[in-house]
Design an enzyme around this catalytic site. Sequence first.
Site, PDB file in Angstrom:
ATOM      1  N   GLU A   9       0.872  -0.795  -0.147  1.00  0.00           N
ATOM      2  CA  GLU A   9       0.035  -0.249  -0.107  1.00  0.00           C
ATOM      3  C   GLU A   9       0.462   0.654  -0.090  1.00  0.00           C
ATOM      4  OE1 GLU A   9      -2.908   0.021   2.624  1.00  0.00           O
ATOM      5  OE2 GLU A   9      -3.595  -2.138   2.824  1.00  0.00           O
ATOM      6  N   ASP A  82      -2.345  -4.499   3.347  1.00  0.00           N
ATOM      7  CA  ASP A  82      -2.237  -4.916   4.691  1.00  0.00           C
ATOM      8  C   ASP A  82      -3.976  -5.952   5.523  1.00  0.00           C
ATOM      9  OD1 ASP A  82      -1.084  -2.765   5.118  1.00  0.00           O
ATOM     10  OD2 ASP A  82      -2.250  -1.575   5.368  1.00  0.00           O
ATOM     11  N   ASP A  84      -6.662  -6.517   7.052  1.00  0.00           N
ATOM     12  CA  ASP A  84      -7.572  -6.105   7.339  1.00  0.00           C
ATOM     13  C   ASP A  84      -8.595  -5.645   6.514  1.00  0.00           C
ATOM     14  OD1 ASP A  84      -7.216  -4.046   5.963  1.00  0.00           O
ATOM     15  OD2 ASP A  84      -6.135  -2.823   8.488  1.00  0.00           O
ATOM     16  N   GLU A  86      -9.938  -2.981   5.209  1.00  0.00           N
ATOM     17  CA  GLU A  86      -9.275  -2.641   3.749  1.00  0.00           C
ATOM     18  C   GLU A  86      -8.314  -2.787   2.668  1.00  0.00           C
ATOM     19  OE1 GLU A  86     -11.595   0.062   3.248  1.00  0.00           O
ATOM     20  OE2 GLU A  86     -12.759   0.559   4.572  1.00  0.00           O
ATOM     21  N   TYR A 283       5.096   2.798  10.762  1.00  0.00           N
ATOM     22  CA  TYR A 283       4.306   3.443  10.189  1.00  0.00           C
ATOM     23  C   TYR A 283       3.238   4.126  11.410  1.00  0.00           C
ATOM     24  CZ  TYR A 283       0.118   3.731   7.084  1.00  0.00           C
ATOM     25  OH  TYR A 283      -0.387   3.895   6.294  1.00  0.00           O
ATOM     26  N   ARG A 285       0.165   5.646  11.074  1.00  0.00           N
ATOM     27  CA  ARG A 285      -1.472   5.059  11.113  1.00  0.00           C
ATOM     28  C   ARG A 285      -1.449   3.585  11.969  1.00  0.00           C
ATOM     29  NH1 ARG A 285      -1.200   8.785   7.514  1.00  0.00           N
ATOM     30  NH2 ARG A 285      -0.621   7.318   5.552  1.00  0.00           N
ATOM     31  N   HIS A 328      -0.588  -3.110  11.517  1.00  0.00           N
ATOM     32  CA  HIS A 328       0.080  -3.134  12.092  1.00  0.00           C
ATOM     33  C   HIS A 328       0.497  -3.476  13.432  1.00  0.00           C
ATOM     34  CE1 HIS A 328      -0.024  -1.042   8.030  1.00  0.00           C
ATOM     35  NE2 HIS A 328      -1.007  -0.226   8.815  1.00  0.00           N
TER      36      HIS A 328
END
Length: 758
Positions: A9, A82, A84, A86, A283, A285, A328
């Site tokens: 991403e 990632d 998850d 999304e 990371y 976020r 993350h």
Amino acid sequence: MEENLVIVESPAKAKTITKFLGESYIVKSSFGHIRDLSKKNLGIDIVNQYKPDYIVSPEKKKVVAELKKLASEASVVWLASDEDREGEAIAWHLAQELKLKPEKTRRIVFHEITKEAITNAVKSPRDINNNLVNAQQARRVLDRLVGFELSPILWKKIKSSLSAGRVQSVAVKLIVEREREISAFADESKYRVYAQFTGGGKSFRAELNTRFNTLGEATAFLNHCKDSAFTVDQVQVKPGKKSPAPPFTTSTLQQEASRKLNFSVSQTMKLAQSLYESGKITYMRTDSVNLSSMALSAARNVVSTEFGEEYSKTRQYQTKTKGAQEAHEAIRPTYMQNRQVDGPKPEQKLYELIWKRAVASQMADAKTEKSIIDICVSNSKYRFIAEGEVILFDGFLKLYLESVDDDNSEEKQTILPKLSTGEVVSYSEIQAVEKYSVHPARYNEASLVKKLEELGIGRPSTYAPTISTIQQREYVIKEDRKALERNIGYALLKAGSVVQGTRIEKYGSEHAKLFPTSIGMLVTDYLMEHFPQIMDYNFTADIEKQFDEIAEGNKDWTEMIDAFYKDFHSKVESTLSQKETQRYERALGTHPQTGEAMLVKIGRYGAFVQCGDAESGAVPRYASLRKNQNIETITLSEALELFKLPRDLGVYNDSPVIIGVGKFGPYVKHNNKFISLKKTKDDPLCITYDRAVEIISENASDCFPRSFDEKPGLQILKGRFGPYIAFEGKNYRIPKQFDPQNMGLNDCLEIIKNNSGK
DNA sequence: CAGTGAGCGAGCTTCCGCTTGACTT
């Protein structure tokens, strides 16, 4: 030819991973989502099973084209977004849009960016999890339906360009409700009694175990104390401990950077982004407090060498946040041994905070000893209590202590003397002071984020944008408030006599707090009345449960959306069919001189006061509310103030001199030019004609744009950041050594010449 | 952007979550 294409991403992640994989791998980034619902209409085909109409976002066309080309040349495409909801959807959109063949496509995930984690991931690929993708589609479609059906209602009923949504509307509601709690808060005062005692060779402070309602009662007690004996009744000593806070998530980083460094939420995120891109932190976020095993062992090394073995304690923290997806790690330094980094000052400070928090999280508990001494007052049922705390072993406190939001805590290390039951102590003074209760604290940006996170509303990537959206829509405003003053009573017993008096106390100052605007309150009330389900603090948590069921394959996403939408949409329809628009009107009273009715209303341009009623034949006068006023709390006298401006001070050089308050604060208007008044210097209500003329003539010498006859097209203009040179479509900054008022053409040409190289 | 506040109507606005640029002075 590259045989393998890996898609992640973030480009910074791609750069790092490239180093871990062999030459036959090319690692590229999708830059987040590549497709989204079309913005024309709803982007959802309601009658056709809520089929989403996905389009490649215009700014992603280039990325998609490049990935498409590379994918066609690769023998295997690894989708490494990632792990998850999304991230899974991003993988699926990539597979769809790049038209990847299943036999040459692999889905892999990893939680840490280490060589081991990545090579392991490559060894155990899986297929795209369609249930998880469907949960994301449900989330996306629901947010679109809510946002794009509610917002137009507001345009029609209240004001153009407003917005509503699952997250932002609840964020505003929190601010509105808190402000109303504060307005309704009845502060009361009590007299608290403090004694300064001497005993065991030391002076120490103690507080009475009761509070008096009046100065009279407090004084009576002090008079009683004059001849009292003060005897130690009980001594308690208890061991205690303090543990470090877990390493940072996005939300806790924003809170601590706000409390300790005074950074706004968006400022923190910009700095963190920069640290991340230069490889200094992981990371930024994230909702996880997890640290990789590599980080844990690095922290152990750092603590042992810097502080000694006894300070080290390895801890694994559990994420408790509602709805956390944990794709993350926690936010930590990439290299734990680097206590400092190079770069701009604010970045250095934020890095240091992250370093301290991460390292302290792997340190031993602090050991403390709390002591409480009870002191009897002869012939009285009351007693004084002294509390003290001594740190026996500092542990993690050597490095870092988390701050708290309300600054009322008087927790300082106080050492009490060693006293035993029956010992007598003497006072040097005893004082009763009036203390007011404090209303609930207003939110600032970071404490609002904290609250949203507790409610499970919003995600790490949206906290900062949400905060800025509700300010852009002017639902809330970030402001300072000056302290007010009030008299507080006191009584003091010293050297055998009691004196009474009052002193001035400052209170109520606010810094960078969020206040609701009139529009924010009106919109919140309107949505609460017609769409209470969406405004419920549990709405997000409830639908998250359903998304989880979809993700587990126990629920069909279109059925879930259908169940929600049927009810919701019929409410939308019925609300739209109601003719009346939402109005707000409140009578303030009558004008003391003219007897005209004073009303506060909301119009197309916001809140205003109307003086005089058209029905009574008079021509009403209008005045806008100031930025920091709102329709619910403005008083008659504040409203009357608003009509004192604009003031006409008279004529200067054939033009009137007008004092007013505009969007950018107080101004002098002359000859159709506006000059802002300096905040502290000139009060618009008191400023004299002479002073106004002085300001006008000072300003007259400041004349832009300037141009030169010899060089048409070259101008010195005044912009947002001060004067600059505009020439042939380009702008040039004027270096400090030049005076933009008086500099010549040659100076300008010189600057242009020096800067045209870039 | 430095005022406005009647009423009408055209044409625009808007969501939440993933990610960074490309504009700039």
